[in-house]
Design a protein around this motif. Sequence first.
Motif, short mmCIF file in Angstrom:
data_model
loop_
_atom_site.label_atom_id
_atom_site.label_comp_id
_atom_site.label_asym_id
_atom_site.label_seq_id
_atom_site.Cartn_x
_atom_site.Cartn_y
_atom_site.Cartn_z
N GLY A 129 -9.35 1.29 -11.22
CA GLY A 129 -10.72 1.76 -11.31
C GLY A 129 -11.73 0.64 -11.48
N ARG A 130 -12.97 1.04 -11.63
CA ARG A 130 -14.09 0.11 -11.75
C ARG A 130 -13.92 -0.80 -12.96
NH1 ARG A 130 -19.63 -0.17 -10.58
NH2 ARG A 130 -19.43 1.71 -9.28
N GLY A 131 -14.14 -2.10 -12.75
CA GLY A 131 -14.17 -3.05 -13.84
C GLY A 131 -12.85 -3.31 -14.52
N CYS A 132 -11.71 -2.93 -13.92
CA CYS A 132 -10.41 -3.15 -14.55
C CYS A 132 -9.95 -4.59 -14.35
CB CYS A 132 -9.37 -2.18 -13.98
SG CYS A 132 -9.63 -0.46 -14.41
N ARG A 133 -9.04 -5.03 -15.22
CA ARG A 133 -8.38 -6.33 -15.12
C ARG A 133 -6.88 -6.06 -15.13
NH1 ARG A 133 -12.96 -6.86 -14.23
NH2 ARG A 133 -14.48 -8.27 -15.21
N VAL A 134 -6.21 -6.42 -14.04
CA VAL A 134 -4.81 -6.05 -13.86
C VAL A 134 -4.00 -7.27 -13.47
CG1 VAL A 134 -3.19 -4.62 -12.55
CG2 VAL A 134 -5.39 -3.68 -13.24
N GLY A 135 -2.82 -7.40 -14.03
CA GLY A 135 -1.87 -8.45 -13.67
C GLY A 135 -0.46 -7.93 -13.84
N GLY A 136 0.53 -8.75 -13.52
CA GLY A 136 1.92 -8.35 -13.65
C GLY A 136 2.33 -7.39 -12.55
N GLY A 187 0.80 -1.20 0.00
CA GLY A 187 0.00 0.00 0.00
C GLY A 187 0.84 1.26 0.00
N PRO A 188 0.19 2.41 -0.27
CA PRO A 188 -1.25 2.58 -0.46
C PRO A 188 -1.73 2.09 -1.83
CG PRO A 188 -0.13 4.69 -0.72
CD PRO A 188 0.92 3.71 -0.30
N VAL A 189 -2.81 1.31 -1.81
CA VAL A 189 -3.40 0.73 -3.01
C VAL A 189 -4.92 0.82 -2.89
CG1 VAL A 189 -3.78 -1.39 -4.31
CG2 VAL A 189 -1.48 -0.81 -3.55
N TRP A 190 -5.57 1.17 -3.99
CA TRP A 190 -7.03 1.18 -4.04
C TRP A 190 -7.49 0.30 -5.19
CZ3 TRP A 190 -10.64 3.63 -7.61
CH2 TRP A 190 -11.97 3.57 -7.17
N VAL A 191 -8.41 -0.64 -4.88
CA VAL A 191 -8.98 -1.55 -5.87
C VAL A 191 -10.46 -1.20 -5.97
CG1 VAL A 191 -9.31 -3.94 -6.56
CG2 VAL A 191 -7.29 -3.30 -5.22
N GLY A 192 -10.88 -0.69 -7.12
CA GLY A 192 -12.22 -0.18 -7.30
C GLY A 192 -13.27 -1.27 -7.42
N PRO A 193 -14.54 -0.88 -7.50
CA PRO A 193 -15.63 -1.85 -7.58
C PRO A 193 -15.51 -2.75 -8.80
CG PRO A 193 -16.46 0.36 -7.13
CD PRO A 193 -15.03 0.51 -7.51
N HIS A 194 -15.73 -4.04 -8.58
CA HIS A 194 -15.78 -5.04 -9.64
C HIS A 194 -14.47 -5.13 -10.44
CE1 HIS A 194 -20.06 -5.38 -8.84
NE2 HIS A 194 -20.15 -4.06 -8.92
N ALA A 195 -13.38 -4.66 -9.85
CA ALA A 195 -12.08 -4.85 -10.48
C ALA A 195 -11.54 -6.23 -10.14
CB ALA A 195 -11.10 -3.76 -10.03
N ARG A 196 -10.57 -6.67 -10.92
CA ARG A 196 -9.99 -7.99 -10.69
C ARG A 196 -8.48 -7.92 -10.85
NH1 ARG A 196 -11.97 -12.39 -14.70
NH2 ARG A 196 -10.32 -11.53 -16.00
N ILE A 197 -7.78 -8.49 -9.87
CA ILE A 197 -6.32 -8.61 -9.92
C ILE A 197 -5.99 -10.08 -10.07
CG2 ILE A 197 -4.17 -8.18 -8.70
CD1 ILE A 197 -5.45 -5.87 -7.29
N ASN A 198 -5.31 -10.40 -11.14
CA ASN A 198 -5.01 -11.79 -11.45
C ASN A 198 -3.92 -12.35 -10.53
OD1 ASN A 198 -6.88 -11.69 -13.51
ND2 ASN A 198 -5.37 -11.28 -15.10
N PRO A 199 -3.85 -13.68 -10.40
CA PRO A 199 -2.84 -14.29 -9.53
C PRO A 199 -1.42 -13.91 -9.93
CG PRO A 199 -4.52 -15.89 -10.12
CD PRO A 199 -4.77 -14.68 -10.95
N HIS A 200 -0.55 -13.91 -8.91
CA HIS A 200 0.88 -13.66 -9.06
C HIS A 200 1.19 -12.23 -9.48
CE1 HIS A 200 1.85 -17.95 -8.64
NE2 HIS A 200 0.78 -18.18 -9.39
N ALA A 201 0.29 -11.31 -9.25
CA ALA A 201 0.56 -9.90 -9.57
C ALA A 201 1.28 -9.25 -8.40
CB ALA A 201 -0.74 -9.17 -9.88
N TRP A 202 2.00 -8.18 -8.71
CA TRP A 202 2.67 -7.37 -7.68
C TRP A 202 2.16 -5.94 -7.85
CZ3 TRP A 202 8.61 -6.05 -7.30
CH2 TRP A 202 8.85 -5.37 -6.11
N ILE A 203 1.31 -5.51 -6.91
CA ILE A 203 0.72 -4.17 -6.95
C ILE A 203 1.49 -3.32 -5.94
CG2 ILE A 203 -1.39 -2.85 -6.84
CD1 ILE A 203 -1.32 -5.04 -8.98
N ARG A 204 2.24 -2.39 -6.44
CA ARG A 204 3.16 -1.60 -5.62
C ARG A 204 2.52 -0.28 -5.19
NH1 ARG A 204 8.85 -1.85 -8.74
NH2 ARG A 204 9.46 -0.70 -6.86
#
Length: 543
Positions: free
Chosen positions: A366-373, A343-360
């Motif tokens: 935002g809403r409805g995003c798909r994030v990985g890596g 953190g600090p990290v914000w994950v919006g409504p209905h967003a998805r973070i795929n396995p093995h991701a690193w969120i720095r």
Amino acid sequence: MRATDFESAASAIPPLRRDRPLGRQRTRKTSRLPVFQERPHGGARRSRDSPPEARPSRGRREEVFAGPLHRCYTNDGSALPRPSPRHRARLRPRRPHPPFRTIPGTDPRQSMHVVVFEDHAVERLGVLVAARPACALTVGTTTLVGMLDTLGVVRPVPRRAFEAHAASSRSRGVTLWGMPPWHPYDDLPRDTPVLAVNARLVPTARHLAFLRTLITSGRSTVVTADGVVAAAVVLPGSAAAGDPLRPFLERRSDVAHVLAGRDTTERGDEIRLLVDPHDVVTEHERAIEGDLAARIDAGRYAEERPGLHVAPGGHVDRLVAVRRGPVVVESGAEIGPFVCLDGPVWVGPHARINPHAWIRPGTSIGRGCRVGGEVEATVFEPFANKPHEGFVGHSHVGSWVNLAAGTITGNLKSTYGEVRLHDPRPDGSRSTVHTGRQFLGALVGDLVRSAVGTLLPCGARIGMAATIGGSVPDRVPPFFNMLVGGPGGSQSTPDQAATILSRMMARRGVPSLPTDLVLLTELARAGSPAASEPGATPKSDAI
């Protein structure tokens, strides 16, 4: 006690059990505990499913091993003591308090109407406002419209193409830039107080408190910052109220001319406006931590583990590592296993973070995003897509963007120096904008698509609806296709961009409308504001 008695008593204590691997023992979430501790006299609490014979003997010394995700394991599989009442209270959502304190009889939501206007300087924001109003840019965890919604009914008045698109998107419930359609300006009641706010105002808690002070002052006031009008309160009966305000909003002309009958003019020395596109990244990094603290204080989240705050309906896999907080997960969001969150990290409504991701740190999804890596200090506007491996850092990614596998943004020069933005001039020379930033990634407009293995340099600016691939230059025009047409590329049509957009919307369950093609056609015909990058000659109101 004699030595022989001590030795006999010590031999009666059974040895520590190590016949089961730690990974198979049943655990329970607890607060932080030291890596090693000794049970108090009286024995340990056994878990609910442990057999009676597994209960340790009275007064037995036990080791406690700290595992991942702030869980603790004992050598016999027993659970640690239940959380204290104070810790259980932290796990329960608190009762939300009012968003702000109001004076009796002066509730802004009952008496104030908020109008958000754009001036000519908004064109300097370039690719970030090519396909969206400036008030729809995400800074921190919210937009200017989202912040002003706590003050009253918000009526943005952007460029004409966006105003018509928002009006026609009410049947769908969401605009092309991922926001709900706003209230039209035509139904603004007469003889009501109006708060006019510049669309380039940075949405921060400090600015929100300042606007509340203007509202409760009870007088017409104009606040200037950097020589332009940042905000104004127009009360009924003043020369700027009523119909004289309407022609200004329709012409997008000088604010001072419309507010000529103002009572007071103030200088907002602490008011910050967005000037250049890299200011969006800078202001986001300043605002995200305060925005998360305000969301947590609202009491709508449960602290599932230290630093992780999840709204009802959000799901975080138990194999997610939260190394530092705060991390705020909205309703409907999903975070897969083996994700590392800093953190600090914000994950919006209905967003998805795929396995093995690193969120720095500093990431806002935002809403409805798909994030990985790997992602660092980046804003993903609603419905952006980056599901595969690749690094994106200190960037701003627009809505309906698809970054293919292996897309990488550079955010640090090999010289470790300042990132500068260069723009061509009509005479063949170029202008230089000093960002003052050592870390700056890519500024990606809406509807952009990248090919597999795309490489973007520091400070790259990608125009809306562009298709990029390979080694990308620092500037890409809107609707430009680097993959078709040979080395020189080609120009995509609005029909092609609308067709791809409709396919992306179908995958997210969002219906496409004919007005999407109308908006893209108008933007392509009139010329995107991206043509007025810093250093270029600003256009007049072409849209």
